[in-house]
Design an enzyme around this catalytic site. Structure first.
Site, PDB file in Angstrom:
ATOM      1  N   HIS A 100       7.583  -2.650  -8.071  1.00  0.00           N
ATOM      2  CA  HIS A 100       8.402  -3.252  -7.265  1.00  0.00           C
ATOM      3  C   HIS A 100       7.978  -4.489  -6.699  1.00  0.00           C
ATOM      4  O   HIS A 100       6.778  -4.498  -6.278  1.00  0.00           O
ATOM      5  CB  HIS A 100       8.899  -2.361  -6.102  1.00  0.00           C
ATOM      6  N   ASP A 103       5.606  -3.438  -3.933  1.00  0.00           N
ATOM      7  CA  ASP A 103       4.538  -2.830  -4.215  1.00  0.00           C
ATOM      8  C   ASP A 103       3.224  -3.670  -4.180  1.00  0.00           C
ATOM      9  O   ASP A 103       2.162  -3.494  -4.139  1.00  0.00           O
ATOM     10  CB  ASP A 103       4.511  -2.023  -5.401  1.00  0.00           C
ATOM     11  N   ASP A 306      12.129  15.337  -5.690  1.00  0.00           N
ATOM     12  CA  ASP A 306      11.447  14.708  -6.711  1.00  0.00           C
ATOM     13  C   ASP A 306       9.988  14.500  -6.575  1.00  0.00           C
ATOM     14  O   ASP A 306       9.453  13.568  -5.911  1.00  0.00           O
ATOM     15  CB  ASP A 306      12.073  13.174  -6.505  1.00  0.00           C
TER      16      ASP A 306
HETATM   17  C1  XLS Z   1      12.530   7.055  -7.432  1.00  0.00           C
HETATM   18  C2  XLS Z   1      12.498   6.167  -8.672  1.00  0.00           C
HETATM   19  C3  XLS Z   1      11.624   4.843  -8.350  1.00  0.00           C
HETATM   20  C4  XLS Z   1      12.379   4.131  -9.635  1.00  0.00           C
HETATM   21  C5  XLS Z   1      11.872   2.429  -9.248  1.00  0.00           C
HETATM   22  O1  XLS Z   1      12.928   8.102  -7.235  1.00  0.00           O
HETATM   23  O2  XLS Z   1      11.973   6.986  -9.672  1.00  0.00           O
HETATM   24  O3  XLS Z   1      10.413   4.900  -8.435  1.00  0.00           O
HETATM   25  O4  XLS Z   1      11.559   4.550 -10.728  1.00  0.00           O
HETATM   26  O5  XLS Z   1      12.621   2.300  -8.145  1.00  0.00           O
HETATM   27 NI    NI Z   2      11.872   9.363  -9.393  1.00  0.00          NI
END
Ligand code: XLS
Ligand code: NI
Ligand code: NI
Length: 438
Positions: A100, A103, A306
């Site tokens: 990103h 990042d 997640d």
């Molecule tokens: C979040 C997402 C993120 C994407 C990129 O849950 O997985 O990490 O892969 O923005």
């Molecule tokens: Ni994710």
């Protein structure tokens, strides 16, 4: 100064090896179905978890030891971190990385400063790409962390925020293009809503589509040839994420005439949060020409969020590779959107985690290829539908008959040809037999 002086380049040693810093299954040059493992898997290291993850959770702060990082938001620290990241990619032998915008480089106090910070770090990324030959699988923009995005980015109620995120994606596309990025991803972080009392859903979705069309137009303007990807995810962070699963995304893309420009980036933990298996999401996207790339991780069946764990389960990787071998993955890749647990706080743990994930996928690839070579599942599936290969079935598929003809056919026949067993348990045993072979 090397950040990982004690860690040699990770080598393939074969399944008998007990060296925790060696690959047992990932042999980049091994040929499978006429292509090297490296080219099948296109392993990608994600910058956000691996180089920006702190180990914090809602109950406590960061735990990670990252001796190369001075913890500051300076551009200098960001550039240094980028060099360390490439040392890591190289030692692991990963051919790709993904990031990103936020990042890799810190936000400044204005958009102009933020952009120039990003450019400074991108220059280092470019240098490192040229030095190592490691490539960018995809870039993306973080349009969810900053408080300005509290109501969403392209689906916000605040037109200025829409303008801001357009500017942000414009820059991220330019940088991705300049770094030779092969894809560009949209994960709709806060594109969703909590409550319809305050939300005009139709207007928000129209805006999102407009936003994507603008991205497609701008990509054309700057000559970006990469593949656009949308990453489905339900539940987090909003209650109703617009891109909740592959079906929702594909429906959106079709409704707004975007199918020619977008495919999907499917993530395991997102699939399971949506109540699907990863294999289902991959097949659903693949059968419609919409499978673009994968975010490789796994969730925890006991937890409803997640957790982004590293994938080590051979059933999972076998299932994924069965679908990827069927539809192909390029220009996508296997991106480890996964993070070490907060208790695994040493840099060494980053190596163990990725080695485990890469090996699990390499073995899954071998198992899936062996299943395919013997047509051990495919043969059963095609024979299961054999009644559609001739006779009345063929006429149904070709559109030669309708309700009238089918009624006449059945009235004459009286009742159906008896059903045959689906043999699910036998087929599960077949998969086990192939897992046992390796
Ligand atoms: C979040 C997402 C993120 C994407 C990129 O849950 O997985 O990490 O892969 O923005
Ligand atoms: Ni994710
Ligand atoms: Ni992801």
């Amino acid at each position: 100064m090397a950040a990982f002086p004690d860690i040699p380049k990770v080598q393939f040693e074969g399944p008998q090896s007990d060296n925790p810093l060696a690959f047992r299954w990932y042999d980049p040059e091994e040929m499978i179905e006429g292509k090297s493992m490296k080219d099948h898997l296109r392993f990608t290291i994600c910058y956000w978890h691996t180089f920006r993850g702190t180990g914090s959770d809602p109950f406590g702060g960061g735990t990670m030891l990252r001796p190369w990082d001075d913890g500051s938001d300076s551009v200098e620290n960001a550039c240094n971190r980028a060099r360390v990241a490439f040392e890591f990619f190289e030692k692991l032998g990963a051919p790709y990385y993904a990031f990103h915008d936020r990042d890799v480089a810190p936000e400044g106090d204005s958009l102009a400063t933020t952009n120039s910070n990003f450019e400074s770090v991108a220059a280092v990324l470019k240098e490192e790409q040229q030095r190592t030959g490691i490539k960018l699988l995809w870039g993306t923009a973080n349009m969810f962390s900053h408080p300005r995005y509290m109501h969403g980015a392209a689906t916000t109620c605040n037109a200025d925020v829409f303008a801001y995120c357009a500017a942000q994606v414009k820059k991220a596309l330019e940088v991705t293009n300049d770094l030779g990025g092969e894809n560009y991803v949209f994960w709709g972080g806060r594109e969703g809503y909590q409550n319809l009392y305050n939300t005009d859903m139709k207007r928000e979705l129209d805006h999102l589509a407009q936003f994507f069309h603008m991205a497609v137009d701008y990509a054309r303007e700057i000559g970006f040839k990469g593949q656009f990807l949308i990453e489905p995810k339900p539940k987090e962070p909003t209650k109703h994420q617009y891109d909740s699963d592959a079906a929702a995304c594909l429906n959106f893309l079709r409704a707004y005439d975007l199918m020619d420009h977008f495919k999907l980036n499917i993530e395991t933990n997102h699939a399971t949060l949506a109540g699907h298996t990863m294999m289902h999401e991959l097949e659903y996207a693949g059968m419609q020409g919409g499978l673009g790339s994968i975010d490789a991780n796994t969730g925890d069946l006991m937890l409803g969020w997640d957790t982004d764990q590293f994938p080590t389960d051979y059933y999972l990787t076998t299932q994924i590779m069965l679908v990827l071998l069927k539809y192909g993955l390029s220009p996508g890749g296997v991106n480890f959107d996964a993070k070490v647990r907060r208790e695994s706080f040493e840099p060494l743990d980053l190596f163990y985690a990725h080695i485990g994930g890469m090996d699990a996928f390499a073995k899954g690839l071998k198992i899936a290829a062996a299943i395919r070579a013997d047509d051990a599942l495919g043969g059963f599936v095609s024979s299961r539908y054999a009644s559609f290969d001739g006779g009345i079935g063929k006429q149904i598929e070709s559109g030669a008959v309708g309700f009238q003809e089918l009624e006449a056919y059945m009235l004459e026949k009286g009742d159906v040809t008896p059903n045959q067993s689906g043999r699910q348990e036998m087929l599960e045993n077949v998969v086990n037999r192939y897992i046992d072979k390796f």
